[in-house]
Scaffold this active site. Sequence first.
Site, PDB file in Angstrom:
ATOM      1  N   THR A   1       0.591  -0.816  -0.084  1.00 17.93           N
ATOM      2  CA  THR A   1      -0.062  -0.311  -0.316  1.00 17.93           C
ATOM      3  C   THR A   1       0.720   0.971   0.267  1.00 17.93           C
ATOM      4  O   THR A   1       0.405   2.536  -0.665  1.00 17.93           O
ATOM      5  CB  THR A   1      -0.738   0.095   1.455  1.00 17.93           C
ATOM      6  OG1 THR A   1      -1.257  -0.664   1.397  1.00 17.93           O
ATOM      7  CG2 THR A   1      -2.105   1.565   1.504  1.00 17.93           C
TER       8      THR A   1
ATOM      9  N   TYR B   1      -7.468   1.186  -4.906  1.00 20.38           N
ATOM     10  CA  TYR B   1      -6.016   1.888  -4.882  1.00 20.38           C
ATOM     11  C   TYR B   1      -5.584   0.228  -6.018  1.00 20.38           C
ATOM     12  O   TYR B   1      -6.423  -0.503  -5.331  1.00 20.38           O
ATOM     13  CB  TYR B   1      -5.324   2.659  -4.199  1.00 20.38           C
ATOM     14  CG  TYR B   1      -5.081   1.126  -3.058  1.00 20.38           C
ATOM     15  CD1 TYR B   1      -4.128  -0.141  -2.951  1.00 20.38           C
ATOM     16  CD2 TYR B   1      -6.255   1.545  -1.855  1.00 20.38           C
ATOM     17  CE1 TYR B   1      -3.240   0.114  -1.457  1.00 20.38           C
ATOM     18  CE2 TYR B   1      -5.640   0.273  -1.127  1.00 20.38           C
ATOM     19  CZ  TYR B   1      -4.720  -0.677  -0.941  1.00 20.38           C
ATOM     20  OH  TYR B   1      -4.004  -1.011   0.300  1.00 20.38           O
TER      21      TYR B   1
ATOM     22  N   THR C   1       1.315  -4.322   4.641  1.00 19.98           N
ATOM     23  CA  THR C   1       0.841  -4.684   5.479  1.00 19.98           C
ATOM     24  C   THR C   1       0.546  -5.836   5.881  1.00 19.98           C
ATOM     25  O   THR C   1       0.257  -6.285   7.128  1.00 19.98           O
ATOM     26  CB  THR C   1      -0.079  -3.592   6.115  1.00 19.98           C
ATOM     27  OG1 THR C   1      -1.155  -3.629   5.270  1.00 19.98           O
ATOM     28  CG2 THR C   1       0.596  -1.530   6.403  1.00 19.98           C
ATOM     29  N   ASP C   2      -0.038  -6.611   5.438  1.00 25.73           N
ATOM     30  CA  ASP C   2      -0.990  -7.674   5.024  1.00 25.73           C
ATOM     31  C   ASP C   2      -0.285  -9.001   5.380  1.00 25.73           C
ATOM     32  O   ASP C   2      -1.025  -9.823   7.131  1.00 25.73           O
ATOM     33  CB  ASP C   2      -1.441  -8.335   4.155  1.00 25.73           C
ATOM     34  CG  ASP C   2      -2.950  -7.711   3.161  1.00 25.73           C
ATOM     35  OD1 ASP C   2      -3.218  -6.629   4.482  1.00 25.73           O
ATOM     36  OD2 ASP C   2      -3.416  -7.208   2.048  1.00 25.73           O
TER      37      ASP C   2
ATOM     38  N   LYS D   1      -0.596  -7.639  13.349  1.00 28.68           N
ATOM     39  CA  LYS D   1      -1.588  -6.257  12.577  1.00 28.68           C
ATOM     40  C   LYS D   1      -3.068  -6.910  13.648  1.00 28.68           C
ATOM     41  O   LYS D   1      -2.965  -7.898  13.268  1.00 28.68           O
ATOM     42  CB  LYS D   1      -1.732  -6.269  10.592  1.00 28.68           C
ATOM     43  CG  LYS D   1      -2.170  -5.892   9.981  1.00 28.68           C
ATOM     44  CD  LYS D   1      -2.287  -6.055   9.093  1.00 28.68           C
ATOM     45  CE  LYS D   1      -3.505  -4.596   8.232  1.00 28.68           C
ATOM     46  NZ  LYS D   1      -2.963  -4.387   6.472  1.00 28.68           N
TER      47      LYS D   1
ATOM     48  N   GLU E   1      -3.996 -29.585  28.127  1.00 26.48           N
ATOM     49  CA  GLU E   1      -5.455 -30.402  27.685  1.00 26.48           C
ATOM     50  C   GLU E   1      -4.738 -31.754  26.826  1.00 26.48           C
ATOM     51  O   GLU E   1      -5.483 -32.625  26.982  1.00 26.48           O
ATOM     52  CB  GLU E   1      -6.603 -29.601  26.880  1.00 26.48           C
ATOM     53  CG  GLU E   1      -6.977 -28.992  27.964  1.00 26.48           C
ATOM     54  CD  GLU E   1      -9.326 -28.311  27.369  1.00 26.48           C
ATOM     55  OE1 GLU E   1      -9.425 -29.219  27.025  1.00 26.48           O
ATOM     56  OE2 GLU E   1      -9.256 -27.404  27.806  1.00 26.48           O
TER      57      GLU E   1
END
Length: 348
Positions: free
Chosen positions: A34, A47, A111-112, A184, A305
């Site tokens: 981005t 975009y 950023t993903d 994120k 567990e």
Amino acid sequence: MEFFKKTALAALVMGFSGAALALPNITILATGGTIAGGGDSATKSNYTVGKVGVENLVNAVPQLKDIANVKGEQVVNIGSQDMNDNVWLTLAKKINTDCDKTDGFVITHGTDTMEETAYFLDLTVKCDKPVVMVGAMRPSTSMSADGPFNLYNAVVTAADKASANRGVLVVMNDTVLDGRDVTKTNTTDVATFKSVNYGPLGYIHNGKIDYQRTPARKHTSDTPFDVSKLNELPKVGIVYNYANASDLPAKALVDAGYDGIVSAGVGNGNLYKSVFDTLATAAKTGTAVVRSSRVPTGATTQDAEVDDAKYGFVASGTLNPQKARVLLQLALTQTKDPQQIQQIFNQY
């Protein structure tokens, strides 16, 4: 006598000028995202990623010339949803090779998947210079684009000697975070990146960094992971758990010959019964299995567990599923023994 005075004064002035010009050299490695995106409207969110090259990114922040001598290199120009092992290996090898040629690195990134790239580099970079990742939540054409100031702060961070030996850093929204713990947390908020379990390393204000802590886990030169001769990484997939979960995704990964599987479990890394049985069988036949959790904070602990030792499972600790996958990929370059892999997860 007057001649000597003038000569001395000239030398003094030249000395001050030289000191002023002695800025750190920072290399920017651009990968897209981005921060390099562009749209048709300054007020709308649609975009296209990867439209702006590294030269234009740098030119958009003329103030950079006051803090560093910046050199930009375009590695790729993609959205980080398309980030892959090949780019990871390229970045790690380039930083390791060029470490002595610069005073610090800045990596522009979408950023993903930034948190995954940051952790991979945190484990594989063997350079004592600052390595800083940065991105943006809004494209460069937005009325309130966050990329330019994020980039400025990233160069500030990379140029600061105090940033060395802190592992790979992520700088977003005036905050410095460590590559292992950062994640994120929001799909659109500019304050999306957080270290949810431990908090940030520091903050940036008026071009100065106030460091609050150092990373607790081993990183960079203190890890055993050498990628210099690697051209590919072990195949590791993630299986998501939920109520009444199907075991078909787990079986598909096993049938496809994956080297490892990370379970994004419920609660403390628990698994739906059919998924549990499939992964227990896979572990017995040599597939590395790591239990993580879809819960955003806390640790997936050993032998709660689930009797991990009995079934040959590994507990991820505070690593979320996507980061557990990164560490498992690298751990499998060292060993396939689940006990040794557990020791690796306990250290890194």
